[in-house]
Write a protein that holds these residues in place. Sequence first.
Motif, PDB file in Angstrom:
ATOM      1  N   LEU A  14       6.479  16.345  -3.987  1.00 32.48           N
ATOM      2  CA  LEU A  14       7.051  15.166  -3.361  1.00 32.48           C
ATOM      3  C   LEU A  14       5.957  14.150  -3.065  1.00 32.48           C
ATOM      4  O   LEU A  14       4.801  14.511  -2.861  1.00 32.48           O
ATOM      5  CB  LEU A  14       7.754  15.552  -2.061  1.00 32.48           C
ATOM      6  CG  LEU A  14       8.836  16.626  -2.175  1.00 32.48           C
ATOM      7  CD1 LEU A  14       9.411  16.935  -0.804  1.00 32.48           C
ATOM      8  CD2 LEU A  14       9.928  16.181  -3.131  1.00 32.48           C
ATOM      9  N   LYS A  15       6.353  12.879  -3.014  1.00 31.35           N
ATOM     10  CA  LYS A  15       5.407  11.796  -2.732  1.00 31.35           C
ATOM     11  C   LYS A  15       5.800  11.114  -1.427  1.00 31.35           C
ATOM     12  O   LYS A  15       6.872  10.511  -1.330  1.00 31.35           O
ATOM     13  CB  LYS A  15       5.421  10.791  -3.888  1.00 31.35           C
ATOM     14  CG  LYS A  15       4.355   9.732  -3.798  1.00 31.35           C
ATOM     15  CD  LYS A  15       4.365   8.884  -5.068  1.00 31.35           C
ATOM     16  CE  LYS A  15       3.160   7.989  -5.141  1.00 31.35           C
ATOM     17  NZ  LYS A  15       3.155   7.199  -6.391  1.00 31.35           N
ATOM     18  N   VAL A  16       4.934  11.234  -0.422  1.00 32.24           N
ATOM     19  CA  VAL A  16       5.161  10.613   0.885  1.00 32.24           C
ATOM     20  C   VAL A  16       4.626   9.189   0.834  1.00 32.24           C
ATOM     21  O   VAL A  16       3.443   8.972   0.554  1.00 32.24           O
ATOM     22  CB  VAL A  16       4.463  11.408   2.010  1.00 32.24           C
ATOM     23  CG1 VAL A  16       4.712  10.767   3.367  1.00 32.24           C
ATOM     24  CG2 VAL A  16       4.927  12.858   1.997  1.00 32.24           C
ATOM     25  N   THR A  17       5.490   8.215   1.093  1.00 31.44           N
ATOM     26  CA  THR A  17       5.099   6.813   0.909  1.00 31.44           C
ATOM     27  C   THR A  17       4.900   6.031   2.197  1.00 31.44           C
ATOM     28  O   THR A  17       4.317   4.945   2.184  1.00 31.44           O
ATOM     29  CB  THR A  17       6.135   6.075   0.038  1.00 31.44           C
ATOM     30  OG1 THR A  17       7.436   6.207   0.648  1.00 31.44           O
ATOM     31  CG2 THR A  17       6.179   6.662  -1.368  1.00 31.44           C
ATOM     32  N   SER A  18       5.381   6.546   3.326  1.00 32.48           N
ATOM     33  CA  SER A  18       5.195   5.850   4.597  1.00 32.48           C
ATOM     34  C   SER A  18       5.271   6.851   5.739  1.00 32.48           C
ATOM     35  O   SER A  18       6.091   7.767   5.704  1.00 32.48           O
ATOM     36  CB  SER A  18       6.251   4.751   4.784  1.00 32.48           C
ATOM     37  OG  SER A  18       5.967   3.975   5.938  1.00 32.48           O
ATOM     38  N   VAL A  19       4.387   6.652   6.744  1.00 31.51           N
ATOM     39  CA  VAL A  19       4.346   7.588   7.865  1.00 31.51           C
ATOM     40  C   VAL A  19       4.353   6.781   9.174  1.00 31.51           C
ATOM     41  O   VAL A  19       5.284   6.022   9.417  1.00 31.51           O
ATOM     42  CB  VAL A  19       3.120   8.541   7.743  1.00 31.51           C
ATOM     43  CG1 VAL A  19       3.300   9.758   8.647  1.00 31.51           C
ATOM     44  CG2 VAL A  19       2.942   9.044   6.310  1.00 31.51           C
ATOM     45  N   LEU A  20       3.318   6.893   9.975  1.00 31.76           N
ATOM     46  CA  LEU A  20       3.255   6.221  11.277  1.00 31.76           C
ATOM     47  C   LEU A  20       2.842   4.761  11.110  1.00 31.76           C
ATOM     48  O   LEU A  20       1.799   4.462  10.525  1.00 31.76           O
ATOM     49  CB  LEU A  20       2.246   6.939  12.178  1.00 31.76           C
ATOM     50  CG  LEU A  20       1.896   6.272  13.511  1.00 31.76           C
ATOM     51  CD1 LEU A  20       3.108   6.204  14.431  1.00 31.76           C
ATOM     52  CD2 LEU A  20       0.747   7.008  14.190  1.00 31.76           C
ATOM     53  N   ARG A  21       3.644   3.860  11.637  1.00 27.92           N
ATOM     54  CA  ARG A  21       3.321   2.440  11.564  1.00 27.92           C
ATOM     55  C   ARG A  21       2.910   1.913  12.938  1.00 27.92           C
ATOM     56  O   ARG A  21       3.537   2.230  13.936  1.00 27.92           O
ATOM     57  CB  ARG A  21       4.520   1.624  11.053  1.00 27.92           C
ATOM     58  CG  ARG A  21       4.870   1.941   9.610  1.00 27.92           C
ATOM     59  CD  ARG A  21       6.070   1.148   9.142  1.00 27.92           C
ATOM     60  NE  ARG A  21       6.498   1.580   7.814  1.00 27.92           N
ATOM     61  CZ  ARG A  21       7.698   1.359   7.314  1.00 27.92           C
ATOM     62  NH1 ARG A  21       8.607   0.703   8.020  1.00 27.92           N
ATOM     63  NH2 ARG A  21       8.006   1.779   6.105  1.00 27.92           N
ATOM     64  N   THR A  22       1.870   1.098  12.948  1.00 26.97           N
ATOM     65  CA  THR A  22       1.453   0.433  14.176  1.00 26.97           C
ATOM     66  C   THR A  22       2.243  -0.861  14.327  1.00 26.97           C
ATOM     67  O   THR A  22       2.869  -1.339  13.378  1.00 26.97           O
ATOM     68  CB  THR A  22      -0.044   0.093  14.130  1.00 26.97           C
ATOM     69  OG1 THR A  22      -0.273  -0.844  13.065  1.00 26.97           O
ATOM     70  CG2 THR A  22      -0.893   1.341  13.898  1.00 26.97           C
ATOM     71  N   LYS A  23       2.188  -1.437  15.510  1.00 23.12           N
ATOM     72  CA  LYS A  23       2.862  -2.720  15.726  1.00 23.12           C
ATOM     73  C   LYS A  23       2.289  -3.781  14.794  1.00 23.12           C
ATOM     74  O   LYS A  23       3.019  -4.590  14.220  1.00 23.12           O
ATOM     75  CB  LYS A  23       2.717  -3.150  17.181  1.00 23.12           C
ATOM     76  CG  LYS A  23       3.487  -2.277  18.160  1.00 23.12           C
ATOM     77  CD  LYS A  23       3.295  -2.763  19.587  1.00 23.12           C
ATOM     78  CE  LYS A  23       4.085  -1.908  20.565  1.00 23.12           C
ATOM     79  NZ  LYS A  23       3.907  -2.346  21.961  1.00 23.12           N
ATOM     80  N   HIS A  24       0.972  -3.753  14.623  1.00 19.93           N
ATOM     81  CA  HIS A  24       0.316  -4.709  13.722  1.00 19.93           C
ATOM     82  C   HIS A  24       0.765  -4.474  12.281  1.00 19.93           C
ATOM     83  O   HIS A  24       1.031  -5.414  11.534  1.00 19.93           O
ATOM     84  CB  HIS A  24      -1.207  -4.575  13.830  1.00 19.93           C
ATOM     85  CG  HIS A  24      -1.961  -5.407  12.847  1.00 19.93           C
ATOM     86  ND1 HIS A  24      -2.072  -6.776  12.965  1.00 19.93           N
ATOM     87  CD2 HIS A  24      -2.613  -5.070  11.700  1.00 19.93           C
ATOM     88  CE1 HIS A  24      -2.781  -7.248  11.951  1.00 19.93           C
ATOM     89  NE2 HIS A  24      -3.117  -6.233  11.172  1.00 19.93           N
ATOM     90  N   GLY A  25       0.864  -3.200  11.884  1.00 21.43           N
ATOM     91  CA  GLY A  25       1.279  -2.862  10.527  1.00 21.43           C
ATOM     92  C   GLY A  25       2.695  -3.314  10.218  1.00 21.43           C
ATOM     93  O   GLY A  25       2.994  -3.751   9.105  1.00 21.43           O
ATOM     94  N   ILE A  26       3.584  -3.214  11.211  1.00 28.43           N
ATOM     95  CA  ILE A  26       4.972  -3.638  11.011  1.00 28.43           C
ATOM     96  C   ILE A  26       5.046  -5.148  10.822  1.00 28.43           C
ATOM     97  O   ILE A  26       5.757  -5.646   9.948  1.00 28.43           O
ATOM     98  CB  ILE A  26       5.850  -3.188  12.193  1.00 28.43           C
ATOM     99  CG1 ILE A  26       6.046  -1.670  12.137  1.00 28.43           C
ATOM    100  CG2 ILE A  26       7.206  -3.891  12.178  1.00 28.43           C
ATOM    101  CD1 ILE A  26       6.757  -1.094  13.325  1.00 28.43           C
TER     102      ILE A  26
END
Length: 200
Positions: A104-116
Amino acid sequence: MPDDECVKMKINPVGGTLGRVFNDSNYIHLDEAERIGIKPIESIADVWRLKRPVCHIRSCREYGVDSLTHSLPYLVPEAAALLREIGERFNDSLQARGGGSYRLKVTSVLRTKHGIKKLRRSNRNAVEASAHQYGTTFDISYAKFLCDSVTVNRTQEDLKNLLGEVLKAIRDEGKCYVKYERKQGCFHITARDIRKEGES
């Protein structure tokens, strides 16, 4: 992924199209994430100051972590265990049906407020109140899988449906919520803390 001389797989039906079966509302994901996750962070430096423990997610035999451009490879323990279980059950199901070296390919995990904020400039589907902020939520691609070696060629469609079959079983066990993301080509998955629910 090789796309010639593919061997078809038997896939068990999940009770409808993937989009219809995996349609857990983003509000449900967010509510569970807020309940069991971390406090949203501004940047990677904040990870080291968290009171709630998080696990560093790295590529392993169960899954591969994509080059993350808008998220950080951290999950709360429940979500990290869920991700590993999904990968293990996917691999076991694949081997039980004749094999193939796919992960499997994990494409997104924990996002910061800045990242969002950064992501919302290029992705109109990204929402400001995202379950990804809480370390409980991750995305697994159904459009792309990692092929480690050519043993038994499988179609992308069969691998996607096999992943759907695995996710349906795990969701039916009450371990997660799942949303089928058409435009992003992924399953959006939020862990549930069934231990807490059983105690309440």
